[in-house]
Design a protein around this motif. Structure first.
Motif, mmCIF file in Angstrom:
data_model
loop_
_atom_site.group_PDB
_atom_site.id
_atom_site.type_symbol
_atom_site.label_atom_id
_atom_site.label_comp_id
_atom_site.label_asym_id
_atom_site.label_seq_id
_atom_site.Cartn_x
_atom_site.Cartn_y
_atom_site.Cartn_z
ATOM 1 N N GLY A 39 18.242 5.395 79.659
ATOM 2 C CA GLY A 39 19.089 5.965 80.884
ATOM 3 C C GLY A 39 19.328 7.345 81.070
ATOM 4 O O GLY A 39 19.578 7.583 82.054
ATOM 5 N N PHE A 41 17.695 10.145 81.722
ATOM 6 C CA PHE A 41 16.405 10.707 82.417
ATOM 7 C C PHE A 41 16.056 12.151 82.216
ATOM 8 O O PHE A 41 14.803 12.563 82.192
ATOM 9 C CB PHE A 41 16.177 10.218 83.721
ATOM 10 N N VAL A 81 13.556 4.392 80.305
ATOM 11 C CA VAL A 81 13.558 3.749 81.501
ATOM 12 C C VAL A 81 14.019 2.263 81.371
ATOM 13 O O VAL A 81 14.800 1.708 82.209
ATOM 14 C CB VAL A 81 12.187 3.741 82.308
ATOM 15 N N THR A 123 12.305 0.407 89.223
ATOM 16 C CA THR A 123 13.031 0.355 90.226
ATOM 17 C C THR A 123 12.895 1.596 91.531
ATOM 18 O O THR A 123 12.264 2.454 90.917
ATOM 19 C CB THR A 123 14.486 0.322 89.945
ATOM 20 N N PRO A 124 13.324 1.528 92.556
ATOM 21 C CA PRO A 124 13.213 2.506 93.307
ATOM 22 C C PRO A 124 13.837 3.773 92.900
ATOM 23 O O PRO A 124 13.146 4.818 93.070
ATOM 24 C CB PRO A 124 13.910 2.112 94.772
ATOM 25 N N GLU A 125 14.949 3.551 91.973
ATOM 26 C CA GLU A 125 15.734 4.686 91.514
ATOM 27 C C GLU A 125 14.662 5.447 90.514
ATOM 28 O O GLU A 125 14.418 6.758 90.272
ATOM 29 C CB GLU A 125 16.999 4.434 90.697
ATOM 30 N N VAL A 126 14.091 4.734 89.870
ATOM 31 C CA VAL A 126 13.045 5.119 88.595
ATOM 32 C C VAL A 126 11.774 5.789 89.325
ATOM 33 O O VAL A 126 11.343 6.875 88.984
ATOM 34 C CB VAL A 126 12.647 4.039 87.809
ATOM 35 N N ARG A 127 11.402 5.258 90.572
ATOM 36 C CA ARG A 127 10.298 5.707 91.162
ATOM 37 C C ARG A 127 10.726 7.143 91.795
ATOM 38 O O ARG A 127 9.643 7.946 92.001
ATOM 39 C CB ARG A 127 9.800 4.585 92.215
ATOM 40 N N GLU A 128 11.853 7.319 92.313
ATOM 41 C CA GLU A 128 12.021 8.590 92.678
ATOM 42 C C GLU A 128 11.931 9.608 91.773
ATOM 43 O O GLU A 128 11.848 10.947 92.245
ATOM 44 C CB GLU A 128 13.776 8.429 93.090
ATOM 45 N N MET A 129 12.226 9.391 90.672
ATOM 46 C CA MET A 129 12.091 10.349 89.622
ATOM 47 C C MET A 129 10.439 10.889 89.268
ATOM 48 O O MET A 129 10.197 11.412 88.366
ATOM 49 C CB MET A 129 12.728 10.008 88.374
ATOM 50 N N LYS B 54 11.306 17.817 90.641
ATOM 51 C CA LYS B 54 12.225 17.286 89.577
ATOM 52 C C LYS B 54 11.803 17.620 88.487
ATOM 53 O O LYS B 54 10.764 18.127 88.099
ATOM 54 C CB LYS B 54 12.259 15.619 89.660
#
Ligand code: ATP
Ligand code: MG
Lengths: 168, 123
Positions: A39, A41, A81, A123-129, B54
């Motif tokens: 977690g 990141f 992740v 997940t979408p949160e992970v994809r956002e990064m 990012k």
């Protein structure tokens, strides 16, 4: 549940090759180990970065440095992740660079499927990064001379991979 | 050869850091918003065009020894990102143009595309 295992290796490379090339006199062997926090990141890839710098200092050819860096990075990011915690460990001998990425985590139910380019459970949160292309594991395989993936659902995953520094 | 300075002019970019490194000549150019996709580049000295401002991009930049980054669509990177880039000796430039337009303009300069070898599946 049981541990599952899959090995991919360049032609002519097997467990014996790896066993042999990871040996070396203590003064010829360098080891480095870094923790990986699930977690976290912002720090994902910090261990890979240190290993890369170390390997670069040892006058390894630039193309090999890049392969080591990419494989270590993808292994470390997957722990960040998907897992709770883990470590990345590199052992450098005159004959090879051997890396172990081990984690406590959910494990991989189907290793073959995880190895398919494009397969992801991000997940979408992970994809956002910027993660979740489903290319990490297949790219580790592509960049290494030997890759062993071991995993048990509910326990964790262990990746072992190697880069040979001499012709075999 | 195309320099980063040529790219700055072509896409009307703002230089965030690495002003002294703009004479670098990228060996190839890649464009992507996905970290693992970027890491499929197999060439030395790539320049990256991306819409993902990012910190994860900077890690990827470190792994590949990128020669420079262009953030598109007016994405202004946070100070943390610019700081990391400075530490890596990596010029960062920003343009308000879209990904499509930026790539088109840079391509027109004559900068070569990076060789991308997608990994094959398990056999
Ligand atoms: N250490 C791990 N623990 C549990 N599951 C994992 C682990 N590593 C990979 N996986 C599973 O395998 C899938 C494929 O991994 P892979 O690294 O190839 O792609 P990704 O991480 O989804 O995306 P990318 O690496 O391109 O950002 C993951 O989505 C996840 O379901
Ligand atoms: Mg991954």
């Amino acid at each position: 549940m049981a541990w599952r295992e899959r090995i991919w290796a360049r032609e002519g490379v097997d467990d014996d090759t790896i066993e042999e090339c990871t040996q070396g006199q203590p003064d010829q062997v360098i080891e480095i180990e870094k923790p990986i926090v699930g977690g976290d990141f912002a720090r994902a890839g910090a261990g890979a970065s240190e290993i890369k710098r170390l390997v670069k200092k040892l006058a390894v050819p630039p193309a090999v440095v890049r392969r080591v860096a990419v494989a270590c990075f993808e292994g470390e990011v997957n722990v960040t992740v998907y897992a709770t915690r883990g470590t990345i460990k590199a052992r450098i001998t005159p004959a090879c660079i051997f890396v172990v990425v081990a984690d406590e985590g959910p494990g991989i139910p189907d290793i073959e499927q995880a190895m398919q380019p494009g397969w992801t459970t991000a997940t979408p949160e992970v994809r956002e990064m910027g993660f979740g292309a489903g290319l990490g594991l297949p790219n580790i395989r592509e960049n290494t001379d030997y890759l062993k993936v071991r995993s048990e659902v509910g326990t964790g995953t262990i990746l072992e991979f190697a880069f040979l520094l001499r012709d075999i | 050869m195309v320099t980063i300075r040529d790219i700055v002019e072509a896409v009307d970019a703002e230089v965030m850091c690495g002003e002294d490194l703009l004479d670098r000549e990228p060996q190839c150019v890649i464009a992507s918003d996905l970290v693992s996709d970027i890491l499929c580049c197999r060439e030395e000295g790539p320049f990256l065009i991306t819409g993902l401002a990012k910190i994860q991009i900077l890690r990827a930049a470190d792994m590949l020894d990128l020669v420079g980054i262009c953030f598109v669509r007016g994405k202004t990177p946070e100070e943390e990102i610019v700081d990391s880039a400075r530490q890596l000796g990596l010029p960062v430039i920003c343009t308000s143009k879209t990904m499509y337009e930026t790539c088109g303009l840079v391509f027109k300069l004559g900068a070569p595309s990076g060789v991308y070898i997608p990994p094959s599946g398990a056999e």
